[in-house]
Design an enzyme around this catalytic site. Structure first.
Site, mmCIF file in Angstrom:
data_model
loop_
_atom_site.group_PDB
_atom_site.id
_atom_site.type_symbol
_atom_site.label_atom_id
_atom_site.label_comp_id
_atom_site.label_asym_id
_atom_site.label_seq_id
_atom_site.Cartn_x
_atom_site.Cartn_y
_atom_site.Cartn_z
ATOM 1 C CG PHE A 140 75.929 109.953 -0.225
ATOM 2 C CD1 PHE A 140 75.198 111.015 -0.735
ATOM 3 C CD2 PHE A 140 75.634 108.670 -0.674
ATOM 4 C CE1 PHE A 140 74.188 110.806 -1.675
ATOM 5 C CE2 PHE A 140 74.631 108.458 -1.622
ATOM 6 C CZ PHE A 140 73.913 109.530 -2.122
ATOM 7 C CG ASP A 225 76.080 103.444 4.253
ATOM 8 O OD1 ASP A 225 76.342 102.510 3.469
ATOM 9 O OD2 ASP A 225 75.411 104.449 3.926
ATOM 10 C CE LYS A 254 76.193 103.011 -4.432
ATOM 11 N NZ LYS A 254 76.541 104.047 -3.484
HETATM 12 C C1 PLP Z 1 75.347 104.786 -2.857
HETATM 13 C C2 PLP Z 1 75.287 104.893 -1.394
HETATM 14 C C3 PLP Z 1 74.070 104.903 -0.701
HETATM 15 C C4 PLP Z 1 72.736 104.925 -1.404
HETATM 16 O O1 PLP Z 1 72.518 103.817 -2.200
HETATM 17 P P1 PLP Z 1 71.362 103.910 -3.332
HETATM 18 O O2 PLP Z 1 71.312 102.527 -3.882
HETATM 19 O O3 PLP Z 1 71.818 104.925 -4.324
HETATM 20 O O4 PLP Z 1 70.121 104.313 -2.636
HETATM 21 C C5 PLP Z 1 74.092 104.948 0.674
HETATM 22 N N1 PLP Z 1 75.261 104.975 1.348
HETATM 23 C C6 PLP Z 1 76.456 104.976 0.727
HETATM 24 C C7 PLP Z 1 77.705 104.992 1.531
HETATM 25 C C8 PLP Z 1 76.515 104.962 -0.666
HETATM 26 O O5 PLP Z 1 77.701 105.005 -1.286
#
Ligand code: PLP
Length: 400
Positions: A140, A225, A254
């Site tokens: 994701f 990520d 985040k």
């Molecule tokens: C939440 C998340 C995203 C996307 O972040 P947004 O601020 O919702 O665009 C990308 N990668 C990971 C691993 C995430 O948990």
């Protein structure tokens, strides 16, 4: 207004792109949130790890209020006095030489992918537009067209093609598959050190370090990520550090703002981030003084309150206690630090009804995919509160 009235309004006037629990929150403080009917809940989702520092942390709130009174947005056409300090502090904390600021996580991901492509053409010498980026099944990375182009989740992508080319998918946790997929045109391997949205999937020990080795050997960038796993969530500042891996590029978001504001960043050394030239990339709100002031305070809270160290202690305890719960429903408990997944047996009817039962007991958790309950409370949670939660979780995991 009561809960049901808010729900009706929302359902009527808002797009139904989420399926939230039927709770309408109006206030938060630390690990607790309160609904419009005055009920209190323990937040075990932390806005997908955006509120690692706890809801409405007073120090981040103060920084936000102070800055909001002064100036909020300059655009990057002019400089501001918060951005420079934030860059410096982010570098000191993460030991990356530079960073590039965006807003949402998905934007930072897109930025990192653009950087990898540019590096491939300008430095590695990949023929133009032939760069390949290796991604992992079950990933994701956001909801943009490009990030869903390499999603393997039909719900996220099936109705939204045509897709961005240039991505290759390999199974997650399988370093040999990465090795096989690398070609002379490979720009980067792009992965999550633990797949959060994928269901808290922890790869086998040695996977990350082996992939890092393969990347080095083949002149391929490793991009992590850490939007969900970073900034203390797994008991290290970055989850890659569990295997002493320092990726060429790390993407954070985040918790970078403690939940006050969308702030994301691409972290890398000068040899990489220095490749961007003026005008090639940008964002109106990226690096604005309000975001920078908030993020500076949010990072300071992580350090000053020793949230990384605390997470090791309470996280281990939480995982251990969850693992010991005798339950006819639990298939597996896994995770690191305070990123914990409880996978239920498929015959137990899905995690949703267990999340609803937890809600009745004052605990907000969300099903992740169909059969996993994620427990990821703010990192400021203490043992006493975990014990309180465990008593309820034990009951729920033993219901019919
Ligand atoms: C939440 C998340 C995203 C996307 O972040 P947004 O601020 O919702 O665009 C990308 N990668 C990971 C691993 C995430 O948990």
């Amino acid at each position: 207004m009561k809960t049901q009235e808010y729900i009706e309004l929302e359902e009527r006037y808002g797009a139904h792109n989420y399926h939230p629990l039927d709770v309408v929150l109006t206030r938060g403080e630390g690990v607790w949130v309160y609904d419009v009917d005055g009920r209190r809940y323990l937040d075990c989702l932390s806005a997908y790890s955006a509120v690692n520092q706890g809801h409405v942390h007073p120090k981040i709130l103060a920084a936000m209020q102070e800055q909001a009174k002064k100036i909020t947005l300059t655009s990057r056409a002019f400089r501001n006095d918060q951005l420079a300090l934030f860059y410096k502090e982010l570098s000191d904390l993460t030991s990356y030489e530079m960073s590039l600021l965006m807003n949402s996580g998905a934007e930072a991901v897109e930025t990192a992918l653009k950087l990898a492509r540019k590096w491939a053409y300008q430095v590695k010498g990949v023929p133009r537009y032939e760069a390949e980026i290796i991604t992992c099944a079950g990933n994701f990375h956001g909801r943009t067209i490009t990030t869903i182009s390499f999603s393997t989740e039909p719900l996220y992508r099936d109705d939204f093609g045509p897709f961005t080319p240039g991505f290759i998918t390999v199974p997650y946790g399988d370093a040999a598959a990465v090795e096989k997929a690398i070609t002379p045109n490979t720009a980067a391997v792009f992965l999550e050190p633990i797949q959060g949205e994928g269901g808290v999937i922890v790869p086998p020990t040695g996977y990350l370090s082996r992939v890092a080795e393969l990347c080095k050997k083949n002149n391929v960038l490793l991009i992590a990520d850490e939007i969900q796993t970073g900034l203390g969530r797994t008991g290290k500042l970055f989850a890659c550090q569990h295997e002493n891996v320092h990726p060429d590029v790390t993407v954070v978001g985040k918790a970078l703002s403690g939940g006050f504001y969308p702030v994301s960043a691409v972290l890398a050394d000068r040899a990489l981030l220095g490749l961007f030239t003026p005008g090639e990339h940008g964002s109106t709100f990226g690096g604005n003084p309000l975001a920078a002031a908030i993020a500076r305070a949010a990072l300071k809270v992580i350090v000053e309150e020793r949230l990384v160290e605390r997470t090791v202690e309470v996280g281990n305890y939480f995982i251990e206690q969850l693992s010991e719960i005798p339950s006819p429903h639990v298939k597996e408990v896994r995770g690191k630090g305070l990123l914990i997944g409880v996978e239920l047996k498929h015959e137990s009817g899905g995690a949703r009804r267990f999340c609803e039962a937890l809600q009745d007991k004052g605990i907000l958790a969300k099903e992740t995919h169909e059969h996993v309950i994620r427990f990821a409370p703010p990192l400021v949670i203490d043992k006493e509160t975990i014990d309180w939660a465990l008593a309820h979780i034990r009951e729920v995991l033993n219901m019919e």
